[in-house]
Design a protein around this motif. Sequence first.
Motif, PDB file in Angstrom:
ATOM      1  N   THR A 325       0.825  -1.203   0.000  1.00 44.08           N
ATOM      2  CA  THR A 325       0.000   0.000   0.000  1.00 44.08           C
ATOM      3  C   THR A 325       0.856   1.248   0.000  1.00 44.08           C
ATOM      4  N   LYS A 326       0.534   2.156  -0.910  1.00 42.04           N
ATOM      5  CA  LYS A 326       1.148   3.478  -0.918  1.00 42.04           C
ATOM      6  C   LYS A 326       0.135   4.474  -0.352  1.00 42.04           C
ATOM      7  N   PHE A 327       0.620   5.419   0.447  1.00 44.19           N
ATOM      8  CA  PHE A 327      -0.275   6.405   1.027  1.00 44.19           C
ATOM      9  C   PHE A 327       0.527   7.655   1.375  1.00 44.19           C
ATOM     10  N   GLY A 328      -0.197   8.719   1.686  1.00 44.63           N
ATOM     11  CA  GLY A 328       0.428   9.991   2.035  1.00 44.63           C
ATOM     12  C   GLY A 328       0.083  11.076   1.050  1.00 44.63           C
ATOM     13  N   SER A 329       0.949  12.083   0.974  1.00 43.24           N
ATOM     14  CA  SER A 329       0.753  13.213   0.071  1.00 43.24           C
ATOM     15  C   SER A 329       1.949  13.321  -0.872  1.00 43.24           C
ATOM     16  N   ILE A 330       1.922  14.296  -1.759  1.00 40.23           N
ATOM     17  CA  ILE A 330       3.017  14.459  -2.721  1.00 40.23           C
ATOM     18  C   ILE A 330       4.327  14.755  -1.993  1.00 40.23           C
ATOM     19  N   SER A 331       4.246  15.543  -0.924  1.00 44.52           N
ATOM     20  CA  SER A 331       5.462  15.922  -0.211  1.00 44.52           C
ATOM     21  C   SER A 331       5.897  14.879   0.817  1.00 44.52           C
ATOM     22  N   GLU A 332       5.008  13.981   1.191  1.00 43.18           N
ATOM     23  CA  GLU A 332       5.329  12.988   2.214  1.00 43.18           C
ATOM     24  C   GLU A 332       4.623  11.688   1.857  1.00 43.18           C
ATOM     25  N   MET A 333       5.320  10.835   1.085  1.00 42.11           N
ATOM     26  CA  MET A 333       4.740   9.598   0.571  1.00 42.11           C
ATOM     27  C   MET A 333       5.395   8.400   1.259  1.00 42.11           C
ATOM     28  N   TYR A 334       4.549   7.427   1.634  1.00 46.91           N
ATOM     29  CA  TYR A 334       5.029   6.224   2.313  1.00 46.91           C
ATOM     30  C   TYR A 334       4.560   4.985   1.559  1.00 46.91           C
ATOM     31  N   LYS A 335       5.282   3.889   1.834  1.00 46.34           N
ATOM     32  CA  LYS A 335       4.889   2.607   1.268  1.00 46.34           C
ATOM     33  C   LYS A 335       5.009   1.546   2.346  1.00 46.34           C
ATOM     34  N   LEU A 336       3.976   0.741   2.482  1.00 45.31           N
ATOM     35  CA  LEU A 336       3.943  -0.325   3.474  1.00 45.31           C
ATOM     36  C   LEU A 336       3.923  -1.669   2.773  1.00 45.31           C
ATOM     37  N   TYR A 337       4.896  -2.536   3.150  1.00 46.62           N
ATOM     38  CA  TYR A 337       4.903  -3.930   2.715  1.00 46.62           C
ATOM     39  C   TYR A 337       4.580  -4.791   3.932  1.00 46.62           C
ATOM     40  N   VAL A 338       3.672  -5.722   3.750  1.00 49.25           N
ATOM     41  CA  VAL A 338       3.367  -6.663   4.820  1.00 49.25           C
ATOM     42  C   VAL A 338       3.318  -8.064   4.214  1.00 49.25           C
ATOM     43  N   TYR A 339       4.045  -9.013   4.848  1.00 43.32           N
ATOM     44  CA  TYR A 339       3.984 -10.419   4.449  1.00 43.32           C
ATOM     45  C   TYR A 339       3.316 -11.202   5.579  1.00 43.32           C
ATOM     46  N   PHE A 340       2.343 -12.042   5.209  1.00 40.50           N
ATOM     47  CA  PHE A 340       1.485 -12.677   6.196  1.00 40.50           C
ATOM     48  C   PHE A 340       1.724 -14.176   6.296  1.00 40.50           C
ATOM     49  N   GLU A 341       1.385 -14.686   7.469  1.00 41.19           N
ATOM     50  CA  GLU A 341       1.212 -16.118   7.702  1.00 41.19           C
ATOM     51  C   GLU A 341      -0.055 -16.295   8.528  1.00 41.19           C
ATOM     52  N   GLY A 342      -0.721 -17.419   8.355  1.00 44.98           N
ATOM     53  CA  GLY A 342      -1.934 -17.686   9.123  1.00 44.98           C
ATOM     54  C   GLY A 342      -3.170 -17.611   8.257  1.00 44.98           C
ATOM     55  N   GLN A 343      -4.326 -17.650   8.908  1.00 46.41           N
ATOM     56  CA  GLN A 343      -5.582 -17.633   8.173  1.00 46.41           C
ATOM     57  C   GLN A 343      -6.726 -17.192   9.081  1.00 46.41           C
ATOM     58  N   GLU A 344      -7.859 -16.928   8.446  1.00 40.14           N
ATOM     59  CA  GLU A 344      -9.087 -16.553   9.142  1.00 40.14           C
ATOM     60  C   GLU A 344     -10.222 -17.423   8.642  1.00 40.14           C
ATOM     61  N   LYS A 345     -11.042 -17.928   9.579  1.00 37.02           N
ATOM     62  CA  LYS A 345     -12.220 -18.722   9.238  1.00 37.02           C
ATOM     63  C   LYS A 345     -13.391 -18.242  10.084  1.00 37.02           C
ATOM     64  N   ASP A 346     -14.437 -17.773   9.404  1.00 36.98           N
ATOM     65  CA  ASP A 346     -15.624 -17.265  10.084  1.00 36.98           C
ATOM     66  C   ASP A 346     -16.858 -18.003   9.577  1.00 36.98           C
ATOM     67  N   VAL A 347     -17.779 -18.259  10.486  1.00 31.99           N
ATOM     68  CA  VAL A 347     -19.036 -18.925  10.145  1.00 31.99           C
ATOM     69  C   VAL A 347     -20.174 -18.165  10.811  1.00 31.99           C
ATOM     70  N   PHE A 348     -21.181 -17.821  10.022  1.00 31.51           N
ATOM     71  CA  PHE A 348     -22.361 -17.137  10.527  1.00 31.51           C
ATOM     72  C   PHE A 348     -23.592 -17.898  10.025  1.00 31.51           C
ATOM     73  N   ASN A 349     -24.216 -18.655  10.885  1.00 29.90           N
ATOM     74  CA  ASN A 349     -25.415 -19.413  10.536  1.00 29.90           C
ATOM     75  C   ASN A 349     -26.604 -18.856  11.303  1.00 29.90           C
ATOM     76  N   SER A 350     -27.724 -18.712  10.629  1.00 31.14           N
ATOM     77  CA  SER A 350     -28.919 -18.200  11.301  1.00 31.14           C
ATOM     78  C   SER A 350     -30.163 -18.889  10.771  1.00 31.14           C
ATOM     79  N   MET A 351     -31.170 -18.993  11.634  1.00 35.31           N
ATOM     80  CA  MET A 351     -32.468 -19.555  11.272  1.00 35.31           C
ATOM     81  C   MET A 351     -33.564 -18.636  11.797  1.00 35.31           C
ATOM     82  N   PHE A 352     -34.636 -18.566  11.036  1.00 36.24           N
ATOM     83  CA  PHE A 352     -35.758 -17.714  11.414  1.00 36.24           C
ATOM     84  C   PHE A 352     -37.051 -18.398  10.999  1.00 36.24           C
ATOM     85  N   GLY A 353     -38.060 -18.318  11.848  1.00 39.28           N
ATOM     86  CA  GLY A 353     -39.369 -18.862  11.514  1.00 39.28           C
ATOM     87  C   GLY A 353     -40.469 -18.056  12.176  1.00 39.28           C
ATOM     88  N   SER A 354     -41.586 -17.891  11.470  1.00 41.94           N
ATOM     89  CA  SER A 354     -42.698 -17.124  12.029  1.00 41.94           C
ATOM     90  C   SER A 354     -44.025 -17.689  11.555  1.00 41.94           C
TER      91      SER A 354
END
Length: 808
Positions: A325-354
């Motif tokens: 990611t690059k961010f900042g302004s013309i006079s002050e510009m930065y760059k961020l490098y990030v290398y990842f390990e791991g993972q994310e697992k999400d579960v959203f289950n729902s039931m409805f009855g009327s």
Amino acid sequence: MKHTYIFILLAFVGSLYAKAQQNAVVFGVIADSATTEPMNMVNIYTSNTTKRVGVVTDKHGKFTISIPANVNVDVIFSYSGYKKIIKTFHLRNGERQEVRISLAPERINLPQTTIKSDTYRNEGITKINPDWAKTSAGPTNGIENVIKSLGEGTSSNNELSSQYSVRGGNYDENLVYVNDIEIFRPFLIRSAQQEGLSFVNTDMVSDVSFSSGGFDAKYGDKMSSVLDIKYRKPQTFAGSVSAGLMGGSAHLEGVIGKKMTFQIGYRNKNVERLLTTGNDSGSYKPLFNDVQLYLTYDFNPKTTLAFLGNYASNRYSFIPVYKDTKFGSISEMYKLYVYFEGQEKDVFNSMFGSLVLSHHPNERLALKFITSAFSTDESENYDIQGEYWLNDISAGEDLAVEKGIGKYIEHARNRLQARIFNAEHKGTLLFADGNLQWSMKAQYELINDRQNEWKLVDSSGYSIPQPPIIIGQPNPPQSPLLQNIYKSNNDLSSYRFAAYIQREWKFFLPHTLMFLNTGVRSSAWTFNNEVLVSPRASISFKPYWKQDIVFRFAAGIYQQSPFYREYRGFDGSINENILSQKSVHAVFSTDWNFKMMGRPFRFLGSIYYKYLWDLIPYTLDNVRIRYSAQNNAVGYAQGIDLRLFGQFIRGIDSWITMSVMQTRENIDGDGAGYIPRPTDQLFNMNISFQDYLPRMPFIRIYLNFNFGTGYPYGPPDAPMHYRTSRMPSYMRADIAFTFRIKDENASWAKNNFLKVIKRIWLNIEWFNVFSNQNVISYTWVSALNNRSYAVPNYLTPSTLNARLSLEF
């Protein structure tokens, strides 16, 4: 001679009196042109007489109205949602004339797109036909996508989410009803990538009502808006199928025998195509599915039982690889490098009855008995390690200056289970001059919450924040200090009770038609033993002018009882002394129908002020809301909403909405005074525009443009008054090109297998036409000197999508 003058004077007065008493009578029956059933409460009134005369039909559709004799009198027959009829009568004194009137439902028919008339003008409610959602442009097709652009005061800075903010409120302040039952949104959602499908299935909807505030007592106890959805009761067999690069849907509906109807719908959504084009490179596996079933059974003409069921399975997995990611302004510009390990697992289950039992003992009285159950099981699990390099590239990437090197670990094992059960009775009683509505409701809630979430940051070998230094021990054995620690282990249950009663009147005054609505809500909650009373009222005027204008003023108290997240603090603790958030609304609005360039247009304008107290301060990150669980703030919201709706292109409706808004809060004890609330947005504009090629009307173009100034933000662990920096403005344009392959009246398909298909169309969608890098949140990166840098997280870039749909 004196007696002669008196006689002449008496004769003159008598002639005037006799002339004044010369009346005739019009009577008869009014029926629905489609069903031939008599219509109750139809308005009948004169329009060109010195004194306005008005009556309404009874339950048998009958009416009698007295009109002046020996002159031309225009009598208007009107009913909300039906085409108005005007008839001219010239009757002799004492003459009686019988008429039979048939009123037809009113629609604005567009080429292949139908939008219902805005029939609830006196209630301040916008009516929308759900067909519009099938062709609107945007990644989140559905009713909510239309609400974001059409609803007054609505705004959204996230195209991946179906959530919206209304007049300074957050997402939790919006009511959503389906068939008179309140719908709940997921609790653990952190980002729009996880959100999945909204509850509302557009294929099954018949009616959509939306109010941005100042709504009646019959709606619930939240502080911003109400979206009221009704599912369709089928009349014949029909269905639809849609498939595209980001999911699909299918639905069937029909009649079983003479008493039973059914609707069943399936939806699938997969936004992997959108997510993989962003700055975060990795393996995305978002998979969202839901199934809904709607059944009705008519025991007899007066009694109906309806069942609505829903099962939703939303799964989101992510294995990140790197971020650049690059961010900042013309006079002050930065760059961020990030290398990842791991993972994310999400579960959203729902039931409805009327189950809803509807009974009409007579034509004036309607009774409903409602029971419903909602269950959600949500889990959020991730262990992600990131190694980052932050460089100053103001002089060029080849001359980069290192600003920070570090590592962080984010961990979460969160699970929430909720069970919500409801039982409610509703009633409506019709009168000649209006109606009376009431309700009584009981709700039981069971919450089980387990939260374990933290973050560890290591910058150049130092834990941030650093452990305290101990004199005499240069390298003391200290455990690293963690950031963003959230822990909870709560099991809670409680009961809620609510009731309302409201009365609506209609008055035919000499110079105006007036509607008056007054009501009161009351609620109680066993968790904090709080009892609330919320009176509300509105008054609408429709003057007998040549211009079709409605003026409306609404005021009332709106008190939002906390749900689980609102009384769970930042550290996971429960505040058992939490109180409801409270507000007073005052809304003045104008609704004007007029013609411009020989075409119909509608202008709607609203000015509002909301005073807020017992507020619970909160933070907003992407779509995740975290509450402080303390009623320690007061605030306000004020603004102006404008909407122009009409045929900018002949025969096709488009609209533009603009809002100017300010919302502030004053938190006790911080000494900062009034500061912007997290949803403070000075200006917002939406444009929805339709067009077609004159020589090729089967090709349609749908444009959706949104611009909004930035929301406040700040460091995640800083006090609220430090979170007043501004995100960049949000700007996005989406275009859909629709190719109508087959219409219902296509002559070329009448004698082949395609005759069973009513419509076929292909949508080619171009998302984010201008490739704007819109910011949704920030990642805060720390350097050795403990300075933090806000690295923007961008939303989706320009992307293409295709979708083929058919109806039969």
